[in-house]
Enzyme design. Structure first.
Site, PDB file in Angstrom:
ATOM      1  N   CYS A  55     -20.601  -8.801   5.486  1.00  0.00           N
ATOM      2  CA  CYS A  55     -20.422  -9.965   4.674  1.00  0.00           C
ATOM      3  C   CYS A  55     -20.684 -11.310   4.965  1.00  0.00           C
ATOM      4  O   CYS A  55     -19.601 -11.655   6.000  1.00  0.00           O
ATOM      5  CB  CYS A  55     -19.212  -9.713   3.914  1.00  0.00           C
ATOM      6  SG  CYS A  55     -18.577 -10.702   2.457  1.00  0.00           S
TER       7      CYS A  55
ATOM      8  N   CYS B  76     -26.249 -11.228  -3.539  1.00  0.00           N
ATOM      9  CA  CYS B  76     -26.088 -10.395  -2.271  1.00  0.00           C
ATOM     10  C   CYS B  76     -25.546  -9.022  -2.456  1.00  0.00           C
ATOM     11  O   CYS B  76     -24.770  -8.811  -3.030  1.00  0.00           O
ATOM     12  CB  CYS B  76     -25.182 -11.126  -1.607  1.00  0.00           C
ATOM     13  SG  CYS B  76     -24.750 -10.478   0.167  1.00  0.00           S
TER      14      CYS B  76
ATOM     15  N   ASP C 290       0.749  -1.303  -0.120  1.00  0.00           N
ATOM     16  CA  ASP C 290       0.201   0.113   0.111  1.00  0.00           C
ATOM     17  C   ASP C 290       0.806   1.311   0.102  1.00  0.00           C
ATOM     18  O   ASP C 290       0.577   2.330   0.684  1.00  0.00           O
ATOM     19  CB  ASP C 290      -0.751   0.103   1.336  1.00  0.00           C
ATOM     20  CG  ASP C 290      -2.117   1.185   1.160  1.00  0.00           C
ATOM     21  OD1 ASP C 290      -2.353   1.351   0.245  1.00  0.00           O
ATOM     22  OD2 ASP C 290      -2.513   1.400   2.318  1.00  0.00           O
TER      23      ASP C 290
ATOM     24  N   CYS D 233     -23.305  -5.468   1.545  1.00  0.00           N
ATOM     25  CA  CYS D 233     -22.271  -4.529   1.595  1.00  0.00           C
ATOM     26  C   CYS D 233     -22.758  -3.058   1.091  1.00  0.00           C
ATOM     27  O   CYS D 233     -22.643  -2.074   1.791  1.00  0.00           O
ATOM     28  CB  CYS D 233     -20.905  -4.888   1.030  1.00  0.00           C
ATOM     29  SG  CYS D 233     -21.204  -5.147  -0.592  1.00  0.00           S
TER      30      CYS D 233
END
Length: 362
Positions: A262, A205, A148, A208
């Site tokens: 989730c 789904c 990152d 989220c």
């Protein structure tokens, strides 16, 4: 990058790397190629819509993110690494435990990943050790490790290398480990066999998308960072937009809602390392207590933590918003007193958020 010119047994070397990585605390290793051209259009569209907010470096690096061989000339393969971060002490039903925290307005909530040691430090040192093990096997080779920390399409590389698939919240999801993990990469000049990608398993789904407090997930795999609480509390430097403050609740650093809801995170794995154990004082703390930290206390108590990077000013800004939201729920003299103590703070940013928070008390 120095180019490696020797002969290697690619499949055997990957197997060796996977074994060494497990010894270093990594959970999974994959290999991706460097042709990410199919991801370029999506990246450009995301940037052109301004969804990156104040993260100017996203725009600056542009397509270099999708071109590993331009970022690090000589790169032939990318080794991707996954490291689970759920604290070792996380109890059964941890998702419900975390949702309960959000229902206690006076409790400060820090994102799970940030309650322990700074993951940048943990992964970077271990990726370097893994690179050294590879060099012991094959001799000197060109490589650079990232966590990152550079223009790298981490999630794209992870998905292409079999770490999981891109969930509708844009995070990488694994059937075996959910999404509670960090990613790291080693760009190498070794031709390694790529790992096969896995199929998607989100189906119909939309949990989220539905749970996001600020509706930052505009559509499957389409995130407007400018509305994301993680962005607002960490990356965003200025005033938090007033229309979003009440939606932030008691989240003072990051937001886990899209991961907590989730279904795949029932398979999230606890970390094998003590580095991600929760620091005392960051979990379950009262907002007034954390708001009372001086800058010296903030620096001392967040040493080695990812939280330290936002600085004391943003820390106070974030907590002031949470206190305002708590006062809207119920009066608490200790919270009002904490705000009153900061009304003359040297920072205009802090003063403005303190004034807003005080005005929330009816």
């Amino acid at each position: 990058m120095a180019f490696y010119s020797g002969q290697i047994d690619g499949p055997q070397l990957v197997a060796d790397i996977q074994a060494w990585a497990r010894e270093l605390g990594f959970s999974q290793i994959g290999v991706a190629g460097v042709d990410l051209s199919s991801a370029e259009a999506g990246l450009l569209a995301w940037l052109s819509n301004g969804f990156h907010g104040e993260m100017a470096y996203m725009q600056t690096h542009g397509l270099k993110r999708a071109r590993p061989a331009e970022l690090v000339p000589g790169t032939v393969s990318v080794i991707t690494a996954r490291m689970d971060y759920l604290p070792r002490t996380a109890e059964e039903g941890w998702q419900s435990v975390e949702f309960e925290r959000l229902r206690r307005p006076q409790e400060a909530v820090v994102s799970l990943y940030a309650r322990g040691r700074d993951y940048h430090k943990v992964l970077r040192s271990r990726l370097q050790k893994l690179s050294e093990r590879i060099a012991e096997k094959v001799g000197p080779f060109g490589h650079r490790a990232f966590t990152d920390s550079a223009p790298v399409l981490e999630a794209e590389l992870a998905a292409r290398s079999g770490q999981g698939w891109r969930g509708k919240h844009t995070l990488v999801l694994s059937r075996e480990a959910g999404s509670m993990f960090f990613l790291g990469e080693i760009y190498v000049d070794l031709a390694l066999p790529p790992s096969p990608p896995v199929t998607e398993h989100c189906g119909t789904c939309s949990a989220c998308i539905d749970v996001c407090p600020t509706q930052a997930i505009l559509a499957p795999q389409r995130l407007d960072a400018r509305r994301c609480i993680s962005y607002l509390t960490i990356e965003h430097a200025g005033p938090i937009p007033e229309e979003l403050r009440a939606l932030m609740g008691n989240r003072i650093y990051g937001c886990d809602d899209c991961q907590l809801i989730c279904p795949w995170n029932k398979y999230a794995r606890r970390s094998a390392l003590p580095d991600f154990d929760e620091r005392e004082g960051l979990t379950g703390a009262h907002l007034a207590e954390l708001f009372g930290w001086t800058e010296d206390e903030f620096l001392r108590l967040t040493e080695g933590s990812p939280i330290r990077r936002i600085g004391h000013e943003r820390w106070l800004r974030n907590i002031a918003v949470a206190i305002g939201n708590a006062l809207r729920e119920a009066d608490d003299p200790s919270l009002r007193a904490a705000l009153q103590a900061r009304t003359q703070h040297p920072s205009a940013l802090v003063r403005e958020h303190v004034a807003w928070a005080l005005a929330q008390h009816a």
